[in-house]
Enzyme design. Structure first.
Site, PDB file in Angstrom:
ATOM      1  N   ASP A 103       0.836  -1.188   0.000  1.00  0.00           N
ATOM      2  CA  ASP A 103       0.000   0.000   0.000  1.00  0.00           C
ATOM      3  C   ASP A 103       0.878   1.248   0.000  1.00  0.00           C
ATOM      4  O   ASP A 103       1.822   1.360   0.794  1.00  0.00           O
ATOM      5  CB  ASP A 103      -0.905   0.022   1.231  1.00  0.00           C
ATOM      6  CG  ASP A 103      -2.381   0.058   0.867  1.00  0.00           C
ATOM      7  OD1 ASP A 103      -2.747   0.941   0.070  1.00  0.00           O
ATOM      8  OD2 ASP A 103      -3.148  -0.783   1.362  1.00  0.00           O
ATOM      9  N   ASP A 216      -3.285   4.423  -2.470  1.00  0.00           N
ATOM     10  CA  ASP A 216      -4.430   4.873  -1.692  1.00  0.00           C
ATOM     11  C   ASP A 216      -4.872   6.267  -2.138  1.00  0.00           C
ATOM     12  O   ASP A 216      -4.044   7.178  -2.286  1.00  0.00           O
ATOM     13  CB  ASP A 216      -4.037   4.895  -0.213  1.00  0.00           C
ATOM     14  CG  ASP A 216      -5.175   5.216   0.713  1.00  0.00           C
ATOM     15  OD1 ASP A 216      -6.139   4.426   0.762  1.00  0.00           O
ATOM     16  OD2 ASP A 216      -5.102   6.253   1.402  1.00  0.00           O
ATOM     17  N   GLU A 271      -6.498   3.722  -6.304  1.00  0.00           N
ATOM     18  CA  GLU A 271      -7.827   3.872  -5.728  1.00  0.00           C
ATOM     19  C   GLU A 271      -8.340   5.247  -6.142  1.00  0.00           C
ATOM     20  O   GLU A 271      -7.772   6.267  -5.741  1.00  0.00           O
ATOM     21  CB  GLU A 271      -7.785   3.757  -4.209  1.00  0.00           C
ATOM     22  CG  GLU A 271      -9.159   3.880  -3.567  1.00  0.00           C
ATOM     23  CD  GLU A 271      -9.087   4.018  -2.070  1.00  0.00           C
ATOM     24  OE1 GLU A 271     -10.034   3.561  -1.400  1.00  0.00           O
ATOM     25  OE2 GLU A 271      -8.116   4.585  -1.547  1.00  0.00           O
ATOM     26  N   HIS A 341     -11.210  -3.918   2.220  1.00  0.00           N
ATOM     27  CA  HIS A 341     -11.166  -3.609   3.645  1.00  0.00           C
ATOM     28  C   HIS A 341     -12.006  -2.389   4.024  1.00  0.00           C
ATOM     29  O   HIS A 341     -12.248  -2.162   5.207  1.00  0.00           O
ATOM     30  CB  HIS A 341      -9.719  -3.361   4.066  1.00  0.00           C
ATOM     31  CG  HIS A 341      -9.114  -2.154   3.418  1.00  0.00           C
ATOM     32  ND1 HIS A 341      -8.857  -2.110   2.063  1.00  0.00           N
ATOM     33  CD2 HIS A 341      -8.749  -0.946   3.914  1.00  0.00           C
ATOM     34  CE1 HIS A 341      -8.346  -0.917   1.765  1.00  0.00           C
ATOM     35  NE2 HIS A 341      -8.277  -0.206   2.861  1.00  0.00           N
ATOM     36  N   ASP A 342     -12.440  -1.600   3.035  1.00  0.00           N
ATOM     37  CA  ASP A 342     -13.226  -0.394   3.289  1.00  0.00           C
ATOM     38  C   ASP A 342     -14.717  -0.590   3.018  1.00  0.00           C
ATOM     39  O   ASP A 342     -15.480   0.382   3.103  1.00  0.00           O
ATOM     40  CB  ASP A 342     -12.735   0.759   2.401  1.00  0.00           C
ATOM     41  CG  ASP A 342     -11.452   1.392   2.913  1.00  0.00           C
ATOM     42  OD1 ASP A 342     -11.197   1.308   4.136  1.00  0.00           O
ATOM     43  OD2 ASP A 342     -10.709   1.971   2.102  1.00  0.00           O
TER      44      ASP A 342
END
Length: 572
Positions: A103, A216, A271, A341-342
């Protein structure tokens, strides 16, 4: 497209498995997953057949946002292990030809990062311009945050976690920008020194042997000159029309690709909320391998946005997903995902996590692995894990959930506690963060200690041991589909064509590569539904490649598809 037209890239042909380390496997009894826990399960990943592991942050962090508030980019957080542990993990994965992407969180740091700690010491500190500091505004308004002299924040932008995107700093008497939590100050990408620091850090990790980055909120880096107020009432949050896809974002990402990424044949997945297909193609031109886009994840937002519940029909989901299949067919590449995960668990959101848990989990697996693009599996989805049945906020750990629920309560947006808990059960990021369910032992075999977040009570039935022993399980179906994806250029590179776009239960599409064609038929409903093959394939000789029910014949013919039935045919 024909075989000769294929632009082959290793990351296009890969299947990615996302690991949320703190919830994957704990080996020291701390209740938090660790790197040695991942090493212990590398054989499991190899057996599933995945090609790439995307590892959520394991960097040094105070943990205000579970590692997305980084205080040191080149250090491993003690709760996860050491750099030696991480190096061992990388070696173990590479021994099995599994690549590792990390990440990259560079829109913001932790407020405990040395850069920010220096930045807030004085207005003339050498690190001051590493972040976005502004004086407040003298405005005549009631309510909201104000500095000690009555000034309001520099503009009206809001945080994704609720409330203003600015916090007042008493030491220097100015405000700093944070699009997320107040402990996550935004970096100032206008500053060339910031960009050089980031690029040097990225190259350091690539030199250590990683295979790429998941980036991210990467399309938030560029903020416009003057930081103007938002006037877009339809923006995802107030200000998003200014700080998403900002004026210099393509300059930054092109520079990043040229200076860092290109020499390493690295995979990058960005993302990117609020992009359309044309914008995504522009990001591909900047060197981005693929992007996470979110149209399909907003279909169930309610009248008050993300923290209220709405409903949608299958044709809306087909339109959202097909838009990207068609929009990036010739330029760019899709990252095919339904959750991470979100987000809530994909089975509870898009499937049936009750009577048809296994059937609908398999159907969603079929969808993920037969659309054009790189499939992403989030840990536990291959078992058919479900949302957690939260009974109170005491069970919630997620800062995003807690802050947004508090603000919604203050604004009177919940009729009562029952409605509030219903939204939490549907929406909280913690649904995806409950521990991986390895066995029917205490705490699902995740830890010998007290887990940092509760284990889903269905672990006694839904767990790795039970799934691997059952030949017809969700896990074994995923494994077979991963193998099928690897074996078929058609399912990787073939063009996507949608049929019956307005049908309320059936999702039917073909994949075509030269003279090869596959047909995918999905009954996305709780009832049996009559399937009539489209004219283009009716009567074709066929080979059944995958099915989640027992199917006797290879012929593609009119039939009743059972609830949540999925079939994949190779047409001859």
């Amino acid at each position: 497209m024909t075989q000769s037209d294929i632009d082959r890239q290793w990351w296009k042909e890969a299947v990615v498995y996302q690991i949320y380390p703190r919830s994957f496997n704990d080996t020291d009894g701390s209740g938090v997953g660790d790197i040695q826990g991942i090493i212990e399960r590398v054989e499991y990943l190899d057996d599933l057949g995945v090609d790439v592991v995307w590892l959520n942050p394991i960097y040094e962090s105070p943990g205000a946002d579970n590692g997305y508030d980084i205080s040191s980019y080149r250090s491993i957080d003690d709760q996860f292990g050491t750099m030696a542990d991480w190096e061992e993990l990388l070696a173990k994965l590479h021994e099995r030809d599994i690549k590792l992407i990390m990440d990259l969180v560079v829109n913001h740091t932790s407020d405990e990062h040395i850069w920010f700690e220096e930045s807030r010491k004085s207005t003339d500190n050498e690190y001051r311009d590493y972040y976005i500091w502004r004086e407040g505004r003298q405005v005549d308004r009631e309510g909201g945050p104000h500095g000690p002299s009555g000034e309001a924040p520099p503009n009206n932008w809001e945080s994704f976690f609720g409330g203003p995107a600015w916090s007042y700093d008493e030491q220097t008497g100015e405000w700093y920008l944070h699009i997320f939590d107040s402990k996550q100050p935004d970096l100032n990408w206008e500053n060339t020194e910031v960009r050089e620091e980031i690029y040097d850090m990225m190259e350091w990790w690539l030199e250590k042997g990683i295979d790429g980055f998941r980036m991210d909120v990467i399309n938030l880096l560029s903020k416009p000159d003057g930081l103007p107020d938002s006037e877009d009432e339809d923006a995802l949050v107030v200000g998003a029309d200014h700080f998403m896809n900002g004026p210099r974002i393509h300059d930054y990402l092109s520079e990043m690709h040229e200076e860092v990424i290109e020499p390493y044949d690295a995979m990058t997945v960005g993302e990117m909320a609020n992009v359309d297909a044309e914008q995504a193609r522009a990001y591909s031109a900047d060197g981005m391998s693929m992007a996470f886009t979110f149209d399909h994840l907003r279909l169930d937002f309610g009248p008050n946005g993300r923290w209220s519940h709405g409903t949608f029909e299958l044709p809306e989901l087909k339109r959202a997903m097909s838009y990207w299949q068609e929009g990036l067919g010739d330029e760019g590449w899709n990252a095919v995902f339904l959750g991470n995960h979100d987000e809530p668990r994909i089975l509870s959101r898009f499937g049936n996590d009750g009577v048809y848990r296994a059937e609908s989990a398999k159907l969603l697996a079929t969808l993920l692995t037969t659309l054009q693009g790189t499939p992403y599996i989030f840990q536990g989805d291959e078992l058919g894990m479900t949302n957690y049945p939260f009974e109170s906020l005491d069970e919630v750990r997620d800062v995003d959930t807690l802050k947004n629920v508090r603000i919604a309560r203050e604004e009177g947006r919940f009729a009562d506690e029952t409605e509030m808990l219903d939204v939490v059960r549907r929406r909280s990021r913690d649904n995806a963060r409950t521990p991986m369910q390895w066995s029917d032992e205490e705490y699902a075999g995740f830890t010998d200690g007290e887990p940092w977040i509760p284990v889903n009570p269905n672990y006694e039935k839904v767990n790795v041991e039970a799934e691997r022993e059952n030949r017809d399980s969700v896990w074994n179906y995923y494994r077979r589909l991963v193998d099928l994806h690897h074996e078929s250029d058609l399912l990787v590179y073939g063009d996507y064509d949608l049929y019956l776009p307005e049908h309320g239960e059936l999702w039917v599409y073909t994949r075509t590569l030269g003279d090869e064609q596959a047909l995918v038929a999905l009954n996305v409903s709780d009832t049996s539904t009559t399937f009539e093959p489209p004219d283009v394939v009716a009567g074709s000789d066929a080979e059944l490649l995958a099915a989640n029910y027992t199917v006797d014949a290879d012929a593609v013919e009119t039939t009743d598809l059972q609830p949540w039935e999925a079939r994949v045919y190779k047409l001859n």
